[in-house]
Design a protein around this motif. Sequence first.
Motif, PDB file in Angstrom:
ATOM      1  N   GLY A   1      37.341  38.104  24.282  1.00  8.86           N
ATOM      2  CA  GLY A   1      38.698  37.693  23.926  1.00  8.86           C
ATOM      3  C   GLY A   1      38.765  37.497  22.424  1.00  8.86           C
ATOM      4  N   GLY A   2      38.239  36.337  21.953  1.00 13.24           N
ATOM      5  CA  GLY A   2      38.165  36.074  20.510  1.00 13.24           C
ATOM      6  C   GLY A   2      37.434  37.186  19.783  1.00 13.24           C
TER       7      GLY A   2
ATOM      8  N   LYS B   1      44.420  37.041  24.194  1.00 13.82           N
ATOM      9  CA  LYS B   1      44.428  35.726  23.545  1.00 13.82           C
ATOM     10  C   LYS B   1      45.629  35.648  22.632  1.00 13.82           C
TER      11      LYS B   1
ATOM     12  N   HIS C   1      37.597  35.821  38.814  1.00 15.57           N
ATOM     13  CA  HIS C   1      37.254  34.835  37.784  1.00 15.57           C
ATOM     14  C   HIS C   1      36.747  33.588  38.493  1.00 15.57           C
ATOM     15  N   ARG C   2      35.822  32.869  37.846  1.00 17.17           N
ATOM     16  CA  ARG C   2      35.178  31.740  38.538  1.00 17.17           C
ATOM     17  C   ARG C   2      35.496  30.402  37.884  1.00 17.17           C
TER      18      ARG C   2
ATOM     19  N   HIS D   1      32.742  37.338  37.396  1.00 13.33           N
ATOM     20  CA  HIS D   1      32.137  36.676  36.232  1.00 13.33           C
ATOM     21  C   HIS D   1      30.842  35.984  36.660  1.00 13.33           C
TER      22      HIS D   1
ATOM     23  N   SER E   1      31.142  37.403  30.098  1.00 11.55           N
ATOM     24  CA  SER E   1      32.343  36.994  29.370  1.00 11.55           C
ATOM     25  C   SER E   1      32.231  35.557  28.884  1.00 11.55           C
ATOM     26  N   GLY E   2      32.845  35.281  27.751  1.00 16.30           N
ATOM     27  CA  GLY E   2      32.856  33.918  27.214  1.00 16.30           C
ATOM     28  C   GLY E   2      32.111  33.886  25.890  1.00 16.30           C
ATOM     29  N   GLY E   3      32.847  34.034  24.785  1.00 16.43           N
ATOM     30  CA  GLY E   3      32.214  33.960  23.470  1.00 16.43           C
ATOM     31  C   GLY E   3      31.529  35.244  23.033  1.00 16.43           C
TER      32      GLY E   3
ATOM     33  N   LYS F   1      29.354  31.734  24.827  1.00 20.18           N
ATOM     34  CA  LYS F   1      29.692  30.334  24.574  1.00 20.18           C
ATOM     35  C   LYS F   1      29.518  29.429  25.787  1.00 20.18           C
TER      36      LYS F   1
ATOM     37  N   ILE G   1      40.227  39.804  27.127  1.00 17.74           N
ATOM     38  CA  ILE G   1      41.129  38.816  27.685  1.00 17.74           C
ATOM     39  C   ILE G   1      42.211  38.653  26.631  1.00 17.74           C
TER      40      ILE G   1
ATOM     41  N   ASP H   1      44.221  35.671  31.066  1.00 20.05           N
ATOM     42  CA  ASP H   1      43.264  34.570  31.090  1.00 20.05           C
ATOM     43  C   ASP H   1      43.471  33.783  32.376  1.00 20.05           C
ATOM     44  N   GLU H   2      42.517  32.920  32.688  1.00 17.15           N
ATOM     45  CA  GLU H   2      42.542  32.265  34.003  1.00 17.15           C
ATOM     46  C   GLU H   2      43.710  31.295  34.178  1.00 17.15           C
TER      47      GLU H   2
HETATM   48  C1  RUB Z   1      36.719  34.291  27.444  1.00 19.93           C
HETATM   49  C2  RUB Z   1      37.096  33.191  28.347  1.00 19.93           C
HETATM   50  C3  RUB Z   1      36.764  33.381  29.794  1.00 19.93           C
HETATM   51  C4  RUB Z   1      35.353  32.962  30.064  1.00 19.93           C
HETATM   52  C5  RUB Z   1      35.022  32.185  31.303  1.00 19.93           C
HETATM   53  O1  RUB Z   1      37.330  34.174  26.154  1.00 19.93           O
HETATM   54  O2  RUB Z   1      37.635  32.205  27.957  1.00 19.93           O
HETATM   55  O3  RUB Z   1      37.680  32.810  30.633  1.00 19.93           O
HETATM   56  O4  RUB Z   1      34.781  34.192  30.218  1.00 19.93           O
HETATM   57  O5  RUB Z   1      33.644  32.002  31.449  1.00 19.93           O
HETATM   58  P1  RUB Z   1      36.510  34.445  24.817  1.00 19.93           P
HETATM   59  P2  RUB Z   1      32.734  32.679  32.596  1.00 19.93           P
HETATM   60  O6  RUB Z   1      35.965  35.833  24.908  1.00 19.93           O
HETATM   61  O7  RUB Z   1      37.515  34.298  23.704  1.00 19.93           O
HETATM   62  O8  RUB Z   1      35.431  33.415  24.743  1.00 19.93           O
HETATM   63  O9  RUB Z   1      32.878  34.165  32.467  1.00 19.93           O
HETATM   64  O10 RUB Z   1      31.355  32.189  32.271  1.00 19.93           O
HETATM   65  O11 RUB Z   1      33.214  32.198  33.909  1.00 19.93           O
END
Ligand code: RUB
Length: 404
Positions: free
Chosen positions: A347-348, A138, A253-254, A286, A323-325, A293, A136, A166-167
């Motif tokens: 992303g990060g 960033k 994306h959700r 997702h 995805s997410g953290g 995270k 994603i 990103d969303e």
């Molecule tokens: C990822 C991020 C996404 C999340 C959403 O960024 O912010 O939008 O995946 O969560 P990073 P989900 O990799 O920097 O954390 O996938 O659970 O809906």
Amino acid sequence: MDAVRATYYIESSFPVKRCAEIIAMEESTGTWTEVHTTEGKDLDFVTAKVEDVDEIRGKAVIAYPVDLFEVRNIPQLLSVVAGNLFGLSDVANVRLLDLEFPNEFISQFRGPAFGIDGVRDYIGTKEDGRPHVGTIIKPKVGLNPEETAAVAYEAASGGIDLIKDDETLCDQRFCPMAERLPLVMDAIDRALSEVEERTLYAVNVTTGADEIAERADIAEENGANMLMIDVITAGFDALKVLRENCSLPIHVHRTMHGALTRNPAHGIAMDVFCRLTRLIGGDQLHVGTLTGKMEGEETNILHLDSILKEEWHGFKPVFPVSSGGLHPGCVEEEIGKRGMDLVLQAGGGVHGHPYGTKAGARAMRQAAEAMALGVGLEAHAAGAPELSRALETWGIGKIENYYR
Ligand code: RUB
């Protein structure tokens, strides 16, 4: 009876059976009192019925006759199976756990146009079946089109398979979609000539109902190779518009799902959103991480993966997105438990790599390679400096406190 069957979890001072009957009435032909307008009328064809009740586990199945539903109208489906029932004061908590559709309903929708195999065909990973790694861009927002494209170039030349907006990035003044998209596609093409690997760019076309078709057209005209939609905020009908009017794979994306899915006693389970996405035709969705995270429980996430991938009315399987953290040290557990048919997005965990985005992309690929080779991350890192540095930075597995 040809019916949409909805399974609910119910908490109330009334017995579950009584609550389910109240819900069935409220969502079909009844209301809180007898009404004269139904006298002498046979409304059986649109009257919902309670079919199964488990008082101990608080569960009930309600069958909604298929004639209750307008053809191809997902908002109306949700107004019935997930409508007023959530606000009834006699029902303390109610959660829509799952939906089952009859063939007559299923046949109104197309399902994914590409699915896992179609997306793999584009990247060229069908034969080796390796997991896809994505990023994603960033920061989430704030980069201009040129800056976005520069980051995309770094990621693509580091071997990332998927770059996504990103969303919350759509078509803001600081980064108009029609300017950003051609620059990113150009960056991806330049990287392709160097690394000889194709990269998808899921451009976020989320917007209002009046504009979504046009937004997607603009994206196609500007060379997009994948579209992205925030399906909960835009609505499932927005996904339908994309599926029926565009020829590109769709990344779903959700964002905002947590408002509906997170309370285990109330709301709508993610299972339902998985089914709707597959029914309507998203290609990737997702569903959460085991190591990241965002809140999520392992058994549930594995179950969501299987809803997307198992045989279901002949529809193509949807790529689950983790995805997410995430960071390279998460890859072993994610793939080990979920298998190779998975998109791992960081992303990060890519742009925060001490050596920069390109090294972050490489480290993610190296981590996925380790899994494909069947060697551990640490063993593989011995010959992979970017992975080695990522593991030094973030370790292996879940990070304990993300936002310290
Ligand atoms: C990822 C991020 C996404 C999340 C959403 O960024 O912010 O939008 O995946 O969560 P990073 P989900 O990799 O920097 O954390 O996938 O659970 O809906």
